[in-house]
Design a protein around this motif. Structure first.
Motif, mmCIF file in Angstrom:
data_model
loop_
_atom_site.group_PDB
_atom_site.id
_atom_site.type_symbol
_atom_site.label_atom_id
_atom_site.label_comp_id
_atom_site.label_asym_id
_atom_site.label_seq_id
_atom_site.Cartn_x
_atom_site.Cartn_y
_atom_site.Cartn_z
ATOM 1 N N VAL A 88 6.323 -1.532 -0.491
ATOM 2 C CA VAL A 88 4.949 -1.088 -0.248
ATOM 3 C C VAL A 88 4.630 0.124 -1.127
ATOM 4 O O VAL A 88 3.532 0.229 -1.676
ATOM 5 C CB VAL A 88 4.721 -0.802 1.251
ATOM 6 N N GLU A 89 5.585 1.027 -1.288
ATOM 7 C CA GLU A 89 5.372 2.175 -2.177
ATOM 8 C C GLU A 89 5.077 1.704 -3.599
ATOM 9 O O GLU A 89 4.159 2.211 -4.255
ATOM 10 C CB GLU A 89 6.587 3.106 -2.164
ATOM 11 N N ALA A 90 5.845 0.724 -4.054
ATOM 12 C CA ALA A 90 5.627 0.201 -5.405
ATOM 13 C C ALA A 90 4.251 -0.450 -5.514
ATOM 14 O O ALA A 90 3.547 -0.283 -6.509
ATOM 15 C CB ALA A 90 6.726 -0.794 -5.767
ATOM 16 N N GLU A 91 3.861 -1.174 -4.473
ATOM 17 C CA GLU A 91 2.567 -1.862 -4.483
ATOM 18 C C GLU A 91 1.401 -0.871 -4.473
ATOM 19 O O GLU A 91 0.385 -1.084 -5.137
ATOM 20 C CB GLU A 91 2.476 -2.785 -3.269
ATOM 21 N N LEU A 92 1.570 0.235 -3.725
ATOM 22 C CA LEU A 92 0.487 1.214 -3.617
ATOM 23 C C LEU A 92 0.578 2.312 -4.680
ATOM 24 O O LEU A 92 -0.314 3.153 -4.770
ATOM 25 C CB LEU A 92 0.472 1.824 -2.214
ATOM 26 N N GLY A 93 1.641 2.299 -5.456
ATOM 27 C CA GLY A 93 1.735 3.213 -6.592
ATOM 28 C C GLY A 93 2.164 4.627 -6.271
ATOM 29 O O GLY A 93 1.810 5.553 -6.998
ATOM 30 N N GLY A 94 2.911 4.827 -5.206
ATOM 31 C CA GLY A 94 3.397 6.177 -4.910
ATOM 32 C C GLY A 94 4.168 6.212 -3.611
ATOM 33 O O GLY A 94 4.132 5.268 -2.823
ATOM 34 N N ARG A 95 4.859 7.343 -3.411
ATOM 35 C CA ARG A 95 5.602 7.521 -2.162
ATOM 36 C C ARG A 95 4.613 7.564 -1.003
ATOM 37 O O ARG A 95 3.522 8.113 -1.129
ATOM 38 C CB ARG A 95 6.437 8.798 -2.217
ATOM 39 N N LEU A 96 4.990 6.995 0.125
ATOM 40 C CA LEU A 96 4.083 6.909 1.265
ATOM 41 C C LEU A 96 3.583 8.282 1.707
ATOM 42 O O LEU A 96 2.412 8.436 2.037
ATOM 43 C CB LEU A 96 4.761 6.191 2.442
ATOM 44 N N ALA A 97 4.444 9.273 1.698
ATOM 45 C CA ALA A 97 4.056 10.607 2.151
ATOM 46 C C ALA A 97 2.998 11.239 1.253
ATOM 47 O O ALA A 97 2.279 12.140 1.683
ATOM 48 C CB ALA A 97 5.284 11.511 2.227
ATOM 49 N N GLU A 98 2.880 10.782 0.019
ATOM 50 C CA GLU A 98 1.927 11.370 -0.927
ATOM 51 C C GLU A 98 0.583 10.652 -0.940
ATOM 52 O O GLU A 98 -0.336 11.075 -1.639
ATOM 53 C CB GLU A 98 2.545 11.373 -2.322
ATOM 54 N N LEU A 99 0.447 9.585 -0.179
ATOM 55 C CA LEU A 99 -0.794 8.813 -0.147
ATOM 56 C C LEU A 99 -1.841 9.509 0.707
ATOM 57 O O LEU A 99 -1.511 10.271 1.615
ATOM 58 C CB LEU A 99 -0.530 7.416 0.424
ATOM 59 N N ASP A 100 -3.110 9.220 0.443
ATOM 60 C CA ASP A 100 -4.168 9.733 1.306
ATOM 61 C C ASP A 100 -4.178 8.914 2.591
ATOM 62 O O ASP A 100 -3.486 7.899 2.708
ATOM 63 C CB ASP A 100 -5.533 9.725 0.611
ATOM 64 N N ARG A 101 -4.973 9.357 3.574
ATOM 65 C CA ARG A 101 -4.951 8.710 4.884
ATOM 66 C C ARG A 101 -5.321 7.231 4.813
ATOM 67 O O ARG A 101 -4.694 6.388 5.459
ATOM 68 C CB ARG A 101 -5.873 9.432 5.856
ATOM 69 N N GLN A 102 -6.319 6.886 4.031
ATOM 70 C CA GLN A 102 -6.737 5.484 3.933
ATOM 71 C C GLN A 102 -5.603 4.612 3.397
ATOM 72 O O GLN A 102 -5.354 3.520 3.913
ATOM 73 C CB GLN A 102 -7.963 5.365 3.031
ATOM 74 N N ASP A 103 -4.885 5.091 2.382
ATOM 75 C CA ASP A 103 -3.767 4.317 1.846
ATOM 76 C C ASP A 103 -2.580 4.300 2.805
ATOM 77 O O ASP A 103 -1.824 3.325 2.844
ATOM 78 C CB ASP A 103 -3.362 4.839 0.473
ATOM 79 N N LYS A 104 -2.411 5.367 3.592
ATOM 80 C CA LYS A 104 -1.352 5.344 4.609
ATOM 81 C C LYS A 104 -1.656 4.270 5.642
ATOM 82 O O LYS A 104 -0.760 3.531 6.071
ATOM 83 C CB LYS A 104 -1.210 6.715 5.273
ATOM 84 N N GLN A 105 -2.927 4.157 6.026
ATOM 85 C CA GLN A 105 -3.316 3.114 6.972
ATOM 86 C C GLN A 105 -3.076 1.735 6.358
ATOM 87 O O GLN A 105 -2.592 0.822 7.031
ATOM 88 C CB GLN A 105 -4.780 3.280 7.369
ATOM 89 N N ARG A 106 -3.390 1.605 5.094
ATOM 90 C CA ARG A 106 -3.151 0.337 4.393
ATOM 91 C C ARG A 106 -1.652 0.025 4.348
ATOM 92 O O ARG A 106 -1.235 -1.118 4.553
ATOM 93 C CB ARG A 106 -3.720 0.413 2.975
ATOM 94 N N ALA A 107 -0.834 1.046 4.099
ATOM 95 C CA ALA A 107 0.617 0.857 4.061
ATOM 96 C C ALA A 107 1.123 0.349 5.408
ATOM 97 O O ALA A 107 1.957 -0.561 5.462
ATOM 98 C CB ALA A 107 1.313 2.166 3.688
ATOM 99 N N VAL A 108 0.612 0.920 6.502
ATOM 100 C CA VAL A 108 1.022 0.464 7.836
ATOM 101 C C VAL A 108 0.631 -0.993 8.038
ATOM 102 O O VAL A 108 1.419 -1.786 8.559
ATOM 103 C CB VAL A 108 0.432 1.380 8.931
ATOM 104 N N ARG A 109 -0.582 -1.362 7.607
ATOM 105 C CA ARG A 109 -1.003 -2.770 7.728
ATOM 106 C C ARG A 109 -0.064 -3.685 6.943
ATOM 107 O O ARG A 109 0.343 -4.738 7.430
ATOM 108 C CB ARG A 109 -2.440 -2.936 7.221
ATOM 109 N N LEU A 110 0.273 -3.279 5.699
ATOM 110 C CA LEU A 110 1.165 -4.108 4.876
ATOM 111 C C LEU A 110 2.541 -4.223 5.516
ATOM 112 O O LEU A 110 3.133 -5.316 5.537
ATOM 113 C CB LEU A 110 1.279 -3.519 3.466
ATOM 114 N N LEU A 111 3.050 -3.117 6.031
ATOM 115 C CA LEU A 111 4.365 -3.161 6.681
ATOM 116 C C LEU A 111 4.334 -4.032 7.928
ATOM 117 O O LEU A 111 5.282 -4.784 8.188
ATOM 118 C CB LEU A 111 4.827 -1.736 7.013
ATOM 119 N N GLU A 112 3.242 -3.969 8.673
ATOM 120 C CA GLU A 112 3.129 -4.819 9.859
ATOM 121 C C GLU A 112 3.090 -6.297 9.463
ATOM 122 O O GLU A 112 3.765 -7.133 10.064
ATOM 123 C CB GLU A 112 1.880 -4.452 10.658
#
Length: 155
Positions: A98-122
């Motif tokens: 997911v980090e590779a797909e979103l282009g960065g470490r999860l902790a460095e993402l903005d809130r919207q991308d963190k929410q997207r990361a959670v959706r992808l992981l789910e």
């Protein structure tokens, strides 16, 4: 021994400034000398066991006198996390994908991308793995309560 206290105060507020009860609880934790991570729906405070335990009444008092109707608390030892267990390894792989797909470490993402990361992981079944919420929250740099909020937001 070091402890981690994760707490949320209610009522929750959507977007905008955090409610006074959440701010006062964070301030009480900081004033006690704890390391504090303040998120939109929860706070994590870390420190030596004595300092964390001594700070809990002040945190609760600050939140309740500032208007909180509920304070939810979870305590854990920092040493309890230990080395990665076999069930966590697939989760680490999913997080890296997911980090590779979103282009960065999860902790460095903005809130919207963190929410997207959670959706992808789910979608990829990450939350069926043992200790997934805790591991994902740490990777995102948020509390586990925030991860649950992201999950519930989609429900």
């Amino acid at each position: 021994m070091k402890l981690k206290a994760e707490f949320t105060t209610e009522p929750f507020r959507g977007e905008g400034e955090p409610p006074p009860h959440a701010v006062r609880a964070r301030e009480a934790a900081s004033a006690a000398g704890l390391t504090v991570d303040f998120g939109p729906l929860g706070t994590t405070a870390r420190g030596e066991a004595g300092a964390v335990l001594d700070a809990l009444p002040a945190i609760a008092r600050a939140a309740l006198t500032a208007g909180a109707t509920r304070l939810t608390l979870q305590l854990s030892t920092e040493e309890a996390r230990g080395p990665a267990e076999p069930a966590v390894q697939p989760l680490d792989r999913l997080i890296r994908e997911v980090e590779a797909e979103l282009g960065g470490r999860l902790a460095e993402l903005d809130r919207q991308d963190k929410q997207r990361a959670v959706r992808l992981l789910e979608e990829r079944g990450a939350f069926t793995l043992r200790k997934a919420v805790v591991t994902i929250a740490e990777a995102l740099g948020v509390t586990r309560f925030t991860v649950y909020n992201y999950l519930n937001r989609e429900a």
